[in-house]
Design a protein around this motif. Structure first.
Motif, PDB file in Angstrom:
ATOM      1  N   GLY B  57      23.221  47.124 -22.310  1.00 29.46           N
ATOM      2  CA  GLY B  57      22.257  46.684 -23.318  1.00 29.46           C
ATOM      3  C   GLY B  57      21.013  46.071 -22.695  1.00 29.46           C
ATOM      4  N   GLY B  58      21.159  45.405 -21.538  1.00 29.95           N
ATOM      5  CA  GLY B  58      20.002  44.725 -20.950  1.00 29.95           C
ATOM      6  C   GLY B  58      19.817  44.974 -19.468  1.00 29.95           C
ATOM      7  N   GLY B  59      20.592  45.904 -18.902  1.00 26.53           N
ATOM      8  CA  GLY B  59      20.561  46.121 -17.448  1.00 26.53           C
ATOM      9  C   GLY B  59      19.721  47.308 -17.043  1.00 26.53           C
ATOM     10  N   ARG B  60      20.255  48.044 -16.096  1.00 29.75           N
ATOM     11  CA  ARG B  60      19.561  49.184 -15.509  1.00 29.75           C
ATOM     12  C   ARG B  60      19.242  50.254 -16.552  1.00 29.75           C
ATOM     13  NH1 ARG B  60      21.130  51.578  -9.889  1.00 29.75           N
ATOM     14  NH2 ARG B  60      19.577  53.201  -9.795  1.00 29.75           N
ATOM     15  N   ARG B  61      18.041  50.828 -16.467  1.00 28.01           N
ATOM     16  CA  ARG B  61      17.645  51.879 -17.410  1.00 28.01           C
ATOM     17  C   ARG B  61      18.437  53.161 -17.122  1.00 28.01           C
ATOM     18  NH1 ARG B  61      11.418  51.764 -16.059  1.00 28.01           N
ATOM     19  NH2 ARG B  61      11.297  53.636 -17.347  1.00 28.01           N
ATOM     20  N   PHE B  62      18.778  53.892 -18.179  1.00 26.52           N
ATOM     21  CA  PHE B  62      19.363  55.218 -17.992  1.00 26.52           C
ATOM     22  C   PHE B  62      18.896  56.121 -19.127  1.00 26.52           C
ATOM     23  CE2 PHE B  62      22.668  55.621 -21.277  1.00 26.52           C
ATOM     24  CZ  PHE B  62      22.803  54.309 -21.706  1.00 26.52           C
ATOM     25  N   ASN B  63      18.989  57.428 -18.887  1.00 30.76           N
ATOM     26  CA  ASN B  63      18.555  58.403 -19.884  1.00 30.76           C
ATOM     27  C   ASN B  63      19.701  58.717 -20.836  1.00 30.76           C
ATOM     28  OD1 ASN B  63      15.857  58.821 -18.975  1.00 30.76           O
ATOM     29  ND2 ASN B  63      16.656  60.012 -17.259  1.00 30.76           N
ATOM     30  N   LEU B  64      19.511  58.350 -22.095  1.00 30.91           N
ATOM     31  CA  LEU B  64      20.550  58.590 -23.095  1.00 30.91           C
ATOM     32  C   LEU B  64      20.545  60.047 -23.546  1.00 30.91           C
ATOM     33  CD1 LEU B  64      22.661  57.543 -25.159  1.00 30.91           C
ATOM     34  CD2 LEU B  64      20.747  56.988 -26.667  1.00 30.91           C
ATOM     35  N   GLY B  65      19.366  60.599 -23.696  1.00 30.91           N
ATOM     36  CA  GLY B  65      19.228  61.979 -24.167  1.00 30.91           C
ATOM     37  C   GLY B  65      17.854  62.106 -24.807  1.00 30.91           C
ATOM     38  N   GLU B  66      17.437  63.336 -25.061  1.00 32.33           N
ATOM     39  CA  GLU B  66      16.100  63.526 -25.617  1.00 32.33           C
ATOM     40  C   GLU B  66      16.127  63.489 -27.139  1.00 32.33           C
ATOM     41  OE1 GLU B  66      13.688  66.628 -23.114  1.00 32.33           O
ATOM     42  OE2 GLU B  66      15.795  66.772 -22.562  1.00 32.33           O
ATOM     43  N   ALA B  67      14.949  63.347 -27.727  1.00 29.97           N
ATOM     44  CA  ALA B  67      14.791  63.426 -29.179  1.00 29.97           C
ATOM     45  C   ALA B  67      13.547  64.251 -29.448  1.00 29.97           C
ATOM     46  CB  ALA B  67      14.641  62.033 -29.780  1.00 29.97           C
ATOM     47  N   THR B  68      13.566  65.030 -30.534  1.00 30.63           N
ATOM     48  CA  THR B  68      12.353  65.775 -30.860  1.00 30.63           C
ATOM     49  C   THR B  68      11.310  64.812 -31.403  1.00 30.63           C
ATOM     50  OG1 THR B  68      13.228  66.275 -33.051  1.00 30.63           O
ATOM     51  CG2 THR B  68      13.494  67.970 -31.368  1.00 30.63           C
ATOM     52  N   MET B  69      10.058  65.073 -31.095  1.00 33.09           N
ATOM     53  CA  MET B  69       8.956  64.319 -31.690  1.00 33.09           C
ATOM     54  C   MET B  69       7.755  65.231 -31.838  1.00 33.09           C
ATOM     55  SD  MET B  69       7.291  61.819 -28.766  1.00 33.09           S
ATOM     56  CE  MET B  69       5.648  61.695 -29.470  1.00 33.09           C
TER      57      MET B  69
END
Lengths: 370, 150
Positions: B57-69
């Motif tokens: 929740g507050g640590g190292r960044r990671f890629n969760l997945g993409e989203a369309t925009m």
């Protein structure tokens, strides 16, 4: 040796038509609409978004319709479509502490700030059929409390962290951009960001099985579900041309924080350790399984023996992607006529040689069949 | 801080428009006295954004997945730039929201489009609060059973 073989075009065209007919089913039954799938099969839609690694409920619903409900085939369609889209950039990391909560429970604390909010869950259903759903036309209306929930609720590990009892989770020096396994080849040992990304897009069933194995002793963790929360979180993006953060709207997320037993050293007093799971949509089983395996994969960091599959990053990361796994398993359906001809010739030669070796001297030897 | 007020207001508008349906964006535009001519700088375009999370929740960044925009950029004749950015693939909405972004920058905060935006924001707030009250109805109230002699 490769031998070019032609033919089958007419058969393939016919199979497309037959597939369309099979997909449609009995034409006397009304055709299902994509919006109906999106609204009424939301948990399946969430799974397809996670494993397809693209958040778009309409597309995931379309994928489910086109794939006749086959979640892996639907994820494949999503992945294929994703490759046609340009990427505009990365979001500001989502802040789950500011989630608009619809469900939030802790199995570790009974009384926690913000309370236990059950939300829409199957946990307390009796798993008896509701035959009224066969008749359709239901319009249920949920009751409303007089007051809304608290705007923000502390995450349970942060409560433990305030006491120093929880392994701290802070960004590394400089808060670096994460590794992206869709653009760079993965090497081992894999860092936490790589592992979390791989699990986020990984197969729910595979992670569930691995998480279960950890609980049963093949990994040595039997944690507490410190917190599970589900609700809506804003996605923010900083466009170059504006230079400030823009709110792109909300997505539903499920987050799981597992609280595991202790680690400590000469310098650090014993602390609980964490396992973390995050998933698109209401995907509780996925987030919990991911959190179990996340903790198991920290074995190296904590100096634990990595004796079991769930603790081995190479095993987990190379086998969690169901689109890749399905591709390799199902490629066995493709013609292997020439390879197989080679195997046939080999086994016949081996058998002929064996017969020659075992035959009493002077007996005529049969020629191997062509 | 004073100088950031228009930016904060504009950020608020982006958030409201991102959550609005096409018909709702059109309804706000209908409150414009007139839609002046504009040039489309960037045609509505759908792509993806990589959604990042943080470990724990507050640590190292990671890629969760993409989203369309979908995004779009326009320019009014007076040079005002209008942008739109929103999750999803609604290109018709993207164009109208970009026009609205430009028009709102030129309208005083008490103008009709601002009032329409305010109504839309209220509507969205009500929906959020209703969802929250429904969740709150499932909040557990524990009570302790006292047994035996105290």
């Amino acid at each position: 040796m490769y031998v070019a073989v032609k033919g089958g075009e007419a058969a393939i065209l016919a199979t497309h038509d037959l597939l369309a007919e099979a997909r449609r089913g009995d034409p006397a039954v009304p055709e299902i609409e994509v919006a109906q799938i999106r609204e009424q099969l939301g948990l399946a839609v969430a799974r397809v978004m996670n494993e397809g690694s693209l958040h778009d409920p309409d597309l995931a619903a379309l994928a489910l319709k086109q794939a006749q409900g086959d979640a892996i085939e639907a994820a494949f369609l999503i992945r294929a479509f994703r490759t046609t889209l340009p990427r505009f950039g990365s979001s500001v990391p989502v802040d789950t502490a500011r989630m608009a909560i619809r469900r939030r429970i802790s199995a570790a604390y009974k009384d926690l700030p913000g309370g236990q909010v059950l939300g829409p869950t199957y946990d307390y259903t009796h798993r008896l059929f509701d035959f009224a759903l066969m008749d359709g036309e239901s319009r249920p209306e949920a009751p409303q409390a007089a007051a809304t929930l608290a705007q923000t609720m502390p995450r349970v590990p942060d409560i433990l962290g305030a006491e120093g009892l929880m392994e701290p989770e802070t960004p590394p020096q400089g808060d670096p951009a994460p590794f992206d396994l869709t653009r760079q080849p993965v090497s081992f040992p894999a860092d936490r960001d790589v592992r979390l990304q791989a699990m986020a897009r990984g197969d729910e069933g595979f992670l569930l099985g691995l998480g279960y194995s950890v609980q049963r002793g093949f990994g040595g963790n039997h944690p507490f579900a410190g917190e599970i929360r589900m609700g809506e979180v804003s996605v923010e993006f900083v466009p170059e041309e504006l230079g400030f953060a823009v709110d792109l709207g909300e997505i539903t997320l499920t987050e799981c924080q597992m609280v595991n037993q202790f680690s400590g050293s000469k310098d650090v007093p014993p602390q609980f350790t964490r396992g973390y799971g995050l998933a698109f949509g209401h995907s509780e089983r996925k987030a919990m399984s991911m959190a179990l395996v996340d903790r198991a994969l920290k074995a190296r960091e904590f100096g634990e023996a990595a004796d079991y599959p769930a603790q081995q990053d190479e095993f987990v990361l190379y086998h969690s992607d169901n689109v890749e796994a399905a591709g390799f398993v199902e490629h066995l359906k493709l013609p292997h006529y020439v390879d197989f001809q080679g195997e046939l010739e080999l086994i016949r030669r081996i058998r002929a040689e064996r017969e020659a070796r075992l035959a009493p001297e002077g007996t005529p030897i049969q020629e191997a069949a062509e | 801080m004073q100088s950031n007020q228009p930016m904060a207001r504009r950020q608020g508008h982006f958030a409201i428009l991102a959550r609005a349906a096409l018909a709702e964006v059109e309804a706000v535009l209908a409150d414009a006295p007139a839609i002046p001519p504009f040039t489309v700088l960037k045609q509505p375009e759908t792509g993806t954004i990589m959604v990042e999370g943080r470990a724990g929740g507050g640590g190292r960044r990671f890629n969760l997945g993409e989203a369309t925009m979908t995004r779009c950029a326009i320019r009014l004749e007076d040079g005002t730039l209008g942008f739109s950015y929103a999750l999803g693939r609604d290109m018709a909405k993207a164009r109208k929201a970009a026009v609205l972004d430009a028009l709102l920058q030129n309208e005083p905060p008490e103008g009709p489009m601002h009032r329409a935006m305010h109504r839309l924001a209220e509507h969205q707030k009500q929906a959020r609060e209703e969802a929250s009250r429904k969740a709150a109805a499932t909040k557990v109230e524990f009570f302790t059973m006292v047994r035996g002699e105290g």
